[in-house]
Motif scaffolding. Structure first.
Motif, mmCIF file in Angstrom:
data_model
loop_
_atom_site.group_PDB
_atom_site.id
_atom_site.type_symbol
_atom_site.label_atom_id
_atom_site.label_comp_id
_atom_site.label_asym_id
_atom_site.label_seq_id
_atom_site.Cartn_x
_atom_site.Cartn_y
_atom_site.Cartn_z
ATOM 1 N N SER A 1 13.799 3.881 3.229
ATOM 2 C CA SER A 1 14.641 3.344 2.182
ATOM 3 C C SER A 1 13.867 3.261 0.881
ATOM 4 O O SER A 1 12.656 3.124 0.869
ATOM 5 C CB SER A 1 15.192 1.983 2.588
ATOM 6 O OG SER A 1 14.234 0.987 2.387
ATOM 7 N N ASN A 2 14.566 3.274 -0.212
ATOM 8 C CA ASN A 2 13.963 3.236 -1.543
ATOM 9 C C ASN A 2 13.703 1.781 -1.925
ATOM 10 O O ASN A 2 14.642 0.989 -1.999
ATOM 11 C CB ASN A 2 14.916 3.905 -2.536
ATOM 12 C CG ASN A 2 14.299 4.030 -3.915
ATOM 13 O OD1 ASN A 2 13.300 3.395 -4.208
ATOM 14 N ND2 ASN A 2 14.923 4.842 -4.741
ATOM 15 N N PRO A 3 12.453 1.387 -2.210
ATOM 16 C CA PRO A 3 12.168 -0.017 -2.532
ATOM 17 C C PRO A 3 12.757 -0.461 -3.858
ATOM 18 O O PRO A 3 12.842 -1.642 -4.134
ATOM 19 C CB PRO A 3 10.638 -0.085 -2.556
ATOM 20 C CG PRO A 3 10.171 1.306 -2.726
ATOM 21 C CD PRO A 3 11.243 2.206 -2.187
ATOM 22 N N ASP A 4 13.182 0.481 -4.711
ATOM 23 C CA ASP A 4 13.744 0.112 -6.004
ATOM 24 C C ASP A 4 15.235 -0.211 -5.922
ATOM 25 O O ASP A 4 15.828 -0.674 -6.877
ATOM 26 C CB ASP A 4 13.523 1.244 -7.010
ATOM 27 C CG ASP A 4 12.041 1.479 -7.270
ATOM 28 O OD1 ASP A 4 11.284 0.481 -7.235
ATOM 29 O OD2 ASP A 4 11.652 2.634 -7.490
ATOM 30 N N GLU B 1 19.953 -4.745 -2.207
ATOM 31 C CA GLU B 1 21.290 -5.252 -1.918
ATOM 32 C C GLU B 1 21.548 -6.424 -2.862
ATOM 33 O O GLU B 1 20.653 -7.230 -3.119
ATOM 34 C CB GLU B 1 21.377 -5.716 -0.470
ATOM 35 C CG GLU B 1 21.216 -4.615 0.554
ATOM 36 C CD GLU B 1 22.366 -3.633 0.527
ATOM 37 O OE1 GLU B 1 23.514 -4.047 0.260
ATOM 38 O OE2 GLU B 1 22.113 -2.437 0.747
ATOM 39 N N PRO B 2 22.781 -6.574 -3.373
ATOM 40 C CA PRO B 2 23.051 -7.688 -4.290
ATOM 41 C C PRO B 2 22.999 -9.050 -3.599
ATOM 42 O O PRO B 2 22.682 -10.052 -4.213
ATOM 43 C CB PRO B 2 24.446 -7.394 -4.826
ATOM 44 C CG PRO B 2 25.041 -6.385 -3.915
ATOM 45 C CD PRO B 2 23.911 -5.676 -3.232
ATOM 46 N N PHE B 3 23.317 -9.074 -2.293
ATOM 47 C CA PHE B 3 23.326 -10.337 -1.562
ATOM 48 C C PHE B 3 22.865 -10.078 -0.133
ATOM 49 O O PHE B 3 23.222 -9.079 0.473
ATOM 50 C CB PHE B 3 24.745 -10.920 -1.550
ATOM 51 C CG PHE B 3 24.862 -12.203 -0.790
ATOM 52 C CD1 PHE B 3 24.347 -13.381 -1.303
ATOM 53 C CD2 PHE B 3 25.476 -12.242 0.457
ATOM 54 C CE1 PHE B 3 24.458 -14.570 -0.597
ATOM 55 C CE2 PHE B 3 25.585 -13.419 1.168
ATOM 56 C CZ PHE B 3 25.074 -14.585 0.633
ATOM 57 N N GLY C 1 6.434 -3.613 -5.135
ATOM 58 C CA GLY C 1 7.374 -3.214 -4.086
ATOM 59 C C GLY C 1 7.507 -4.166 -2.922
ATOM 60 O O GLY C 1 8.493 -4.862 -2.803
ATOM 61 N N SER C 2 6.523 -4.245 -2.050
ATOM 62 C CA SER C 2 6.664 -5.067 -0.846
ATOM 63 C C SER C 2 5.978 -6.430 -0.958
ATOM 64 O O SER C 2 5.929 -7.174 0.006
ATOM 65 C CB SER C 2 6.104 -4.314 0.366
ATOM 66 O OG SER C 2 4.739 -4.032 0.181
ATOM 67 N N HIS C 3 5.467 -6.770 -2.117
ATOM 68 C CA HIS C 3 4.803 -8.061 -2.327
ATOM 69 C C HIS C 3 5.605 -8.873 -3.351
ATOM 70 O O HIS C 3 6.244 -8.308 -4.229
ATOM 71 C CB HIS C 3 3.378 -7.871 -2.851
ATOM 72 C CG HIS C 3 2.516 -7.070 -1.932
ATOM 73 N ND1 HIS C 3 1.771 -7.642 -0.945
ATOM 74 C CD2 HIS C 3 2.297 -5.730 -1.845
ATOM 75 C CE1 HIS C 3 1.115 -6.703 -0.283
ATOM 76 N NE2 HIS C 3 1.423 -5.526 -0.811
ATOM 77 N N GLY C 4 5.537 -10.186 -3.221
ATOM 78 C CA GLY C 4 6.225 -11.036 -4.178
ATOM 79 C C GLY C 4 5.564 -12.385 -4.307
ATOM 80 O O GLY C 4 4.828 -12.825 -3.421
ATOM 81 N N ILE C 5 5.815 -13.033 -5.438
ATOM 82 C CA ILE C 5 5.360 -14.404 -5.649
ATOM 83 C C ILE C 5 6.601 -15.276 -5.754
ATOM 84 O O ILE C 5 7.639 -14.856 -6.271
ATOM 85 C CB ILE C 5 4.449 -14.555 -6.886
ATOM 86 C CG1 ILE C 5 5.123 -13.984 -8.129
ATOM 87 C CG2 ILE C 5 3.116 -13.903 -6.657
ATOM 88 C CD1 ILE C 5 4.366 -14.234 -9.405
ATOM 89 N N ASP D 1 12.309 -3.533 6.006
ATOM 90 C CA ASP D 1 13.561 -4.033 5.426
ATOM 91 C C ASP D 1 14.065 -5.283 6.144
ATOM 92 O O ASP D 1 14.780 -6.082 5.570
ATOM 93 C CB ASP D 1 14.652 -2.954 5.493
ATOM 94 C CG ASP D 1 14.387 -1.822 4.514
ATOM 95 O OD1 ASP D 1 13.563 -2.010 3.600
ATOM 96 O OD2 ASP D 1 14.998 -0.744 4.684
ATOM 97 N N ARG D 2 13.706 -5.453 7.412
ATOM 98 C CA ARG D 2 14.229 -6.560 8.216
ATOM 99 C C ARG D 2 13.186 -7.630 8.569
ATOM 100 O O ARG D 2 13.534 -8.641 9.151
ATOM 101 C CB ARG D 2 14.838 -6.026 9.495
ATOM 102 C CG ARG D 2 15.985 -5.103 9.227
ATOM 103 C CD ARG D 2 16.836 -4.977 10.465
ATOM 104 N NE ARG D 2 17.943 -4.094 10.247
ATOM 105 C CZ ARG D 2 19.139 -4.495 9.873
ATOM 106 N NH1 ARG D 2 19.363 -5.760 9.671
ATOM 107 N NH2 ARG D 2 20.104 -3.626 9.710
ATOM 108 N N LEU D 3 11.933 -7.403 8.239
ATOM 109 C CA LEU D 3 10.885 -8.362 8.600
ATOM 110 C C LEU D 3 10.060 -8.710 7.368
ATOM 111 O O LEU D 3 9.445 -7.853 6.743
ATOM 112 C CB LEU D 3 9.981 -7.785 9.697
ATOM 113 C CG LEU D 3 8.927 -8.722 10.268
ATOM 114 C CD1 LEU D 3 9.567 -9.983 10.857
ATOM 115 C CD2 LEU D 3 8.108 -8.005 11.323
#
Length: 194
Positions: free
Chosen positions: A1-4, A7-9, A105-109, A167-169
């Motif tokens: 899947s494209n990380p960019d 899904e809106p919700f 992409g797969s990291h966040g704060i 995408d699910r974990l």
């Protein structure tokens, strides 16, 4: 899947371990892990920014809260009764509201606030009675605590880091700082506060 593409919700279930620690004198002590489980909702706002909320159940064994109250009286000599409460376990519902900013992409704060409602609690109540004649008597028992004697609603500030394995974990590490403590004077179930 494209990380960019987001899904809106998103709705899902979540679970993990929350470790509670108490800080006294600048040192962390009384580490207490407890399971957390619930449901979450996540909205994609714009770019890499997401709004998140959840409804979580948290079982907290040995939360480390302790309170002592001393009452003094004079009855043919000095008498003092000290009542100490040590909270041993708590069942809580937690509702975090936080923003999540995606980095690389797969990291966040993450950062936000949380409200925690104390559903029920059990604690050890120790009463020590002393007299001016040198007599000392101690009794101890475990009891269900009165919710109206503890602050049933706590507010916390939180910040953390998120890693999307797939995408699910998703894994998340959060620090939560309590802005108020669960304590008041009348805490014993069935007690009149004396």
């Amino acid at each position: 899947s494209n990380p960019d593409i987001h899904e809106p919700f998103e709705l899902g279930i979540t679970g993990g371990v929350q470790v509670t620690a108490r800080s006294t004198g600048g040192r962390l002590n009384n580490l207490s892990p407890g399971p957390v489980a619930g449901a979450y909702a996540r909205w994609h706002l714009t770019g890499g920014l997401f709004a998140n909320t959840a409804l979580l159940y948290h079982y907290n064994r040995s939360p480390g809260y302790e309170r002592a109250v001393t009452q003094r009286s004079y009855n043919f000599g000095f008498e003092a009764e000290e009542t100490t409460l040590e909270l041993q376990e708590a069942h809580q519902l937690q509702v975090p509201l936080y923003l999540d900013y995606e980095v690389l992409g797969s990291h966040g704060i993450t950062g936000g606030v949380s409200g925690t409602w104390l559903v029920t609690a059990t604690g050890e109540i120790t009463k020590t009675r002393s007299t001016s004649f040198g007599m000392k008597e101690t009794t101890s028992r475990t009891s269900q605590l009165r919710p109206e004697g503890l602050k049933t609603l706590q507010f916390e500030a939180m910040a953390g880091y998120r890693f999307d394995y797939s995408d699910r974990l998703r894994f998340q590490l959060r620090g939560i700082y309590s802005l108020n403590q669960a304590r008041q004077d009348q805490y014993e179930s069935g007690s009149s506060g004396n």
